[in-house]
Motif scaffolding. Structure first.
Motif, PDB file in Angstrom:
ATOM      1  N   THR A 364      16.820   6.512   0.705  1.00 22.83           N
ATOM      2  CA  THR A 364      15.359   6.414   0.642  1.00 22.83           C
ATOM      3  C   THR A 364      14.852   6.989  -0.680  1.00 22.83           C
ATOM      4  OG1 THR A 364      15.294   6.744   3.051  1.00 22.83           O
ATOM      5  CG2 THR A 364      13.221   6.968   1.858  1.00 22.83           C
ATOM      6  N   THR A 365      13.827   6.370  -1.242  1.00 20.31           N
ATOM      7  CA  THR A 365      13.271   6.857  -2.503  1.00 20.31           C
ATOM      8  C   THR A 365      11.799   7.226  -2.343  1.00 20.31           C
ATOM      9  OG1 THR A 365      12.515   4.688  -3.291  1.00 20.31           O
ATOM     10  CG2 THR A 365      14.810   5.302  -3.764  1.00 20.31           C
ATOM     11  N   LYS A 366      11.323   8.073  -3.231  1.00 16.06           N
ATOM     12  CA  LYS A 366       9.912   8.466  -3.238  1.00 16.06           C
ATOM     13  C   LYS A 366       9.029   7.245  -3.518  1.00 16.06           C
ATOM     14  CE  LYS A 366       6.730  11.743  -5.466  1.00 16.06           C
ATOM     15  NZ  LYS A 366       5.911  10.771  -6.210  1.00 16.06           N
ATOM     16  N   LYS A 367       9.491   6.344  -4.367  1.00 20.94           N
ATOM     17  CA  LYS A 367       8.729   5.134  -4.648  1.00 20.94           C
ATOM     18  C   LYS A 367       8.517   4.312  -3.380  1.00 20.94           C
ATOM     19  CE  LYS A 367       8.850   0.893  -7.432  1.00 20.94           C
ATOM     20  NZ  LYS A 367       9.638   0.072  -8.393  1.00 20.94           N
ATOM     21  N   GLU A 368       9.541   4.241  -2.540  1.00 22.48           N
ATOM     22  CA  GLU A 368       9.407   3.519  -1.276  1.00 22.48           C
ATOM     23  C   GLU A 368       8.385   4.191  -0.365  1.00 22.48           C
ATOM     24  OE1 GLU A 368      13.784   1.481  -0.581  1.00 22.48           O
ATOM     25  OE2 GLU A 368      13.525   3.609  -0.078  1.00 22.48           O
ATOM     26  N   LEU A 369       8.421   5.521  -0.331  1.00 19.77           N
ATOM     27  CA  LEU A 369       7.453   6.244   0.501  1.00 19.77           C
ATOM     28  C   LEU A 369       6.035   6.022   0.000  1.00 19.77           C
ATOM     29  CD1 LEU A 369       9.191   9.662   1.302  1.00 19.77           C
ATOM     30  CD2 LEU A 369       9.278   7.495   2.553  1.00 19.77           C
ATOM     31  N   ASP A 370       5.851   5.985  -1.312  1.00 26.02           N
ATOM     32  CA  ASP A 370       4.522   5.729  -1.864  1.00 26.02           C
ATOM     33  C   ASP A 370       4.003   4.369  -1.398  1.00 26.02           C
ATOM     34  OD1 ASP A 370       4.189   8.108  -3.261  1.00 26.02           O
ATOM     35  OD2 ASP A 370       5.161   7.335  -5.076  1.00 26.02           O
ATOM     36  N   TYR A 371       4.870   3.387  -1.361  1.00 26.59           N
ATOM     37  CA  TYR A 371       4.479   2.055  -0.899  1.00 26.59           C
ATOM     38  C   TYR A 371       4.084   2.102   0.574  1.00 26.59           C
ATOM     39  CZ  TYR A 371       4.906  -2.812   0.600  1.00 26.59           C
ATOM     40  OH  TYR A 371       4.671  -4.038   1.156  1.00 26.59           O
ATOM     41  N   VAL A 372       4.878   2.793   1.401  1.00 27.11           N
ATOM     42  CA  VAL A 372       4.587   2.894   2.836  1.00 27.11           C
ATOM     43  C   VAL A 372       3.260   3.607   3.059  1.00 27.11           C
ATOM     44  CG1 VAL A 372       5.361   3.884   5.031  1.00 27.11           C
ATOM     45  CG2 VAL A 372       7.020   2.832   3.478  1.00 27.11           C
ATOM     46  N   ILE A 373       3.039   4.686   2.333  1.00 24.71           N
ATOM     47  CA  ILE A 373       1.786   5.438   2.463  1.00 24.71           C
ATOM     48  C   ILE A 373       0.594   4.559   2.076  1.00 24.71           C
ATOM     49  CG2 ILE A 373       0.469   7.389   1.527  1.00 24.71           C
ATOM     50  CD1 ILE A 373       3.347   8.718   1.120  1.00 24.71           C
ATOM     51  N   PHE A 374       0.748   3.801   1.000  1.00 22.16           N
ATOM     52  CA  PHE A 374      -0.305   2.875   0.563  1.00 22.16           C
ATOM     53  C   PHE A 374      -0.612   1.844   1.647  1.00 22.16           C
ATOM     54  CE2 PHE A 374      -1.202  -1.302  -1.360  1.00 22.16           C
ATOM     55  CZ  PHE A 374      -2.411  -1.031  -1.986  1.00 22.16           C
ATOM     56  N   VAL A 375       0.424   1.265   2.235  1.00 26.94           N
ATOM     57  CA  VAL A 375       0.235   0.251   3.276  1.00 26.94           C
ATOM     58  C   VAL A 375      -0.396   0.867   4.516  1.00 26.94           C
ATOM     59  CG1 VAL A 375       1.434  -1.311   4.848  1.00 26.94           C
ATOM     60  CG2 VAL A 375       2.079  -1.239   2.432  1.00 26.94           C
ATOM     61  N   LEU A 376       0.096   2.032   4.933  1.00 29.43           N
ATOM     62  CA  LEU A 376      -0.449   2.696   6.120  1.00 29.43           C
ATOM     63  C   LEU A 376      -1.929   3.012   5.945  1.00 29.43           C
ATOM     64  CD1 LEU A 376       2.385   5.197   7.166  1.00 29.43           C
ATOM     65  CD2 LEU A 376       1.527   3.267   8.509  1.00 29.43           C
ATOM     66  N   LYS A 377      -2.272   3.536   4.793  1.00 30.11           N
ATOM     67  CA  LYS A 377      -3.672   3.859   4.535  1.00 30.11           C
ATOM     68  C   LYS A 377      -4.527   2.597   4.600  1.00 30.11           C
ATOM     69  CE  LYS A 377      -6.844   5.814   1.113  1.00 30.11           C
ATOM     70  NZ  LYS A 377      -7.003   6.342  -0.254  1.00 30.11           N
ATOM     71  N   GLY A 378      -4.041   1.518   4.005  1.00 31.26           N
ATOM     72  CA  GLY A 378      -4.783   0.263   4.027  1.00 31.26           C
ATOM     73  C   GLY A 378      -4.973  -0.278   5.422  1.00 31.26           C
ATOM     74  N   LEU A 379      -3.924  -0.226   6.234  1.00 28.75           N
ATOM     75  CA  LEU A 379      -4.013  -0.718   7.609  1.00 28.75           C
ATOM     76  C   LEU A 379      -4.940   0.156   8.439  1.00 28.75           C
ATOM     77  CD1 LEU A 379      -0.264  -1.629   8.297  1.00 28.75           C
ATOM     78  CD2 LEU A 379      -2.178  -3.217   7.960  1.00 28.75           C
ATOM     79  N   ALA A 380      -4.843   1.466   8.247  1.00 33.14           N
ATOM     80  CA  ALA A 380      -5.685   2.378   9.019  1.00 33.14           C
ATOM     81  C   ALA A 380      -7.155   2.160   8.693  1.00 33.14           C
ATOM     82  CB  ALA A 380      -5.285   3.826   8.732  1.00 33.14           C
ATOM     83  N   VAL A 381      -7.466   1.971   7.419  1.00 34.87           N
ATOM     84  CA  VAL A 381      -8.849   1.766   7.007  1.00 34.87           C
ATOM     85  C   VAL A 381      -9.377   0.420   7.509  1.00 34.87           C
ATOM     86  CG1 VAL A 381     -10.368   1.387   5.032  1.00 34.87           C
ATOM     87  CG2 VAL A 381      -8.718   3.255   4.996  1.00 34.87           C
ATOM     88  N   SER A 382      -8.561  -0.630   7.337  1.00 38.95           N
ATOM     89  CA  SER A 382      -9.014  -1.978   7.719  1.00 38.95           C
ATOM     90  C   SER A 382      -9.201  -2.122   9.220  1.00 38.95           C
ATOM     91  CB  SER A 382      -8.017  -3.033   7.217  1.00 38.95           C
ATOM     92  OG  SER A 382      -6.766  -2.893   7.881  1.00 38.95           O
ATOM     93  N   GLN A 383      -8.397  -1.406  10.004  1.00 41.70           N
ATOM     94  CA  GLN A 383      -8.464  -1.559  11.452  1.00 41.70           C
ATOM     95  C   GLN A 383      -9.495  -0.624  12.080  1.00 41.70           C
ATOM     96  OE1 GLN A 383      -4.600  -1.677  13.392  1.00 41.70           O
ATOM     97  NE2 GLN A 383      -3.705  -2.792  11.686  1.00 41.70           N
ATOM     98  N   THR A 384     -10.024   0.290  11.308  1.00 43.72           N
ATOM     99  CA  THR A 384     -11.082   1.149  11.841  1.00 43.72           C
ATOM    100  C   THR A 384     -12.462   0.690  11.388  1.00 43.72           C
ATOM    101  OG1 THR A 384     -10.700   2.667   9.976  1.00 43.72           O
ATOM    102  CG2 THR A 384      -9.634   3.210  12.064  1.00 43.72           C
ATOM    103  N   ASN A 385     -12.513  -0.299  10.500  1.00 43.80           N
ATOM    104  CA  ASN A 385     -13.803  -0.814  10.024  1.00 43.80           C
ATOM    105  C   ASN A 385     -14.313  -1.918  10.957  1.00 43.80           C
ATOM    106  OD1 ASN A 385     -13.890   0.854   7.819  1.00 43.80           O
ATOM    107  ND2 ASN A 385     -12.908  -0.630   6.440  1.00 43.80           N
TER     108      ASN A 385
END
Length: 385
Positions: A364-385
């Motif tokens: 696992t790499t930090k770059k991969e985690l950054d991508y996951v965090i970005f996606v999670l944040k986007g999904l969380a925001v879009s699904q709560t709007n």
């Protein structure tokens, strides 16, 4: 599209050096280990060399290792043989064990009328050791087996395996632990641990699927569950899978050779992932003790994001579409449209949001985690709007 694999608690990527060792074994050790000619003797030597190497890493005798098809068989063998061969009439376990244990003890309870008792759990899913001692104190004349996993595969809680073993010794009970999530990730000096049986599976530490072993402290009174030939000192019939056993040996050697460096690296990833999620997603909850770097394994986190049930149910699907592999919990439940039985047991009606497990490895790499965090944040925001 990025692809990120964060389901290492389910299975890990096989290390290239393991693949090479297995490939060479398949090429040169194709003889049957039970045959007395040179080809058989060479294959047998490979099996016994692997056994000795593994035993050395765990500081035990090679005679204490029985190779199996994996953790499930090892768990079943330990528990069932304890009942049949050691006279166990009482089993103490928990309701958040892996199904390899839970289904086995419930079967024995139903079919053989074993006195099955479940230890209480604290609010974070930890085993209540005071209640465990209370259960051990009751009916002291009954031969008892305690079966509790070292590291929970869904929420990462670490059991004080030495304390449990000492309680078992104090009350003359046998102790079995599913260590599938800990062997290869933590130092295990079994000569110093008061445990009678442990189960291990190679594919949890970058080895092949379909092979593991059962550690048995004393094998004098055990009989085989699988009947046939006299393999594994007459404890487990069936021609040994030589290349898989060699792969298990190589994977464990690599794991312990590089343990300090790799564990520190993976722990740093987990720490970064936790802090990033806390800052990016308000209201996120870390289930069990998985958000505690000292009290949970460094290899996984289990999180609940404040979304509606329908939105949460779609989360894994959405993550998969984004190339991210994770899970709700044990892979043994895959395909079932159910939440985690572990989280349901720990939180009950307080479980407002389903959990998602992210588990890491040396790949696992930090770059991969950054991508996951970005996606999670986007999904969380879009699904709560």
């Amino acid at each position: 599209m990025e692809t990120v694999y964060l389901d290492n608690a389910a299975t890990t990527q096989i290390d290239d050096e393991v693949i090479s060792a297995m490939h060479e074994s398949m090429r040169s050790n194709f003889g049957n280990p039970s045959s007395i000619h040179a080809f058989g003797r060479k294959a047998k030597a490979a099996v016994e060399t692997a056994r000795k190497s593994i035993a050395s890493l765990l500081n035990i005798s090679s005679s204490n290792i029985v190779f199996t098809s994996g953790g499930t068989e090892a768990d079943n063998m330990a528990i069932s043989c304890a009942v049949r061969d050691l006279g166990v009439t009482k089993i103490i376990s928990s309701r958040i064990e892996h199904h390899a244990v839970l289904n086995c003890v419930e079967f024995l309870d139903a079919e053989q009328k074993i006195d099955l008792q479940f230890v209480n759990l604290d609010q974070d899913g930890s085993v209540d050791l005071a209640h465990l001692e209370q259960l051990l104190s009751e009916n002291p004349d009954a031969k008892t087996l305690v079966s509790l996993m070292h590291i929970n595969n869904e929420i990462g809680n670490i059991l004080d395996i030495k304390a449990v073993g000492e309680l078992c010794q104090k009350h003359k009970a046998y102790f079995h632990s599913d260590t599938v999530q800990s062997v290869g990730h933590y130092e295990m000096n079994l000569s110093d641990l008061p445990v009678d049986f442990i189960a291990v599976s190679a594919h949890k530490f970058h080895g092949p699927k379909g092979v593991g072993f059962l550690y048995v402290k004393s094998r004098n009174h055990l009989k085989p569950l699988i009947h046939g030939g006299s393999q594994e000192r007459e404890l487990r019939a069936g021609t040994e899978s030589v290349h898989n056993i060699v792969g298990l040996q190589k994977a464990l050697e690599l794991a312990y050779t590089n343990l300090k460096e790799e564990s520190e690296y993976i722990k740093s990833l987990k720490e970064y992932f936790i802090s990033s999620l806390k800052s990016k997603i308000p209201g996120i909850r870390f289930n069990g003790l998985s958000g505690d770097l000292d009290k949970s394994t460094y290899t996984l986190v289990n999180v609940s994001i404040p979304l509606s049930a329908s939105e949460s149910d779609m989360m894994l699907f959405q993550l998969d579409l984004k190339g991210i592999a994770c899970s709700k919990g044990s892979a043994c439940q895959s395909g079932a449209q159910l939440g985690s039985f572990v989280l349901n047991e720990v939180y009950g009606e307080k479980l407002d949001y389903p959990g998602i497990r992210f588990s890491f490895s040396k790949f696992t790499t930090k770059k991969e985690l950054d991508y996951v965090i970005f996606v999670l944040k986007g999904l969380a925001v879009s699904q709560t709007n």
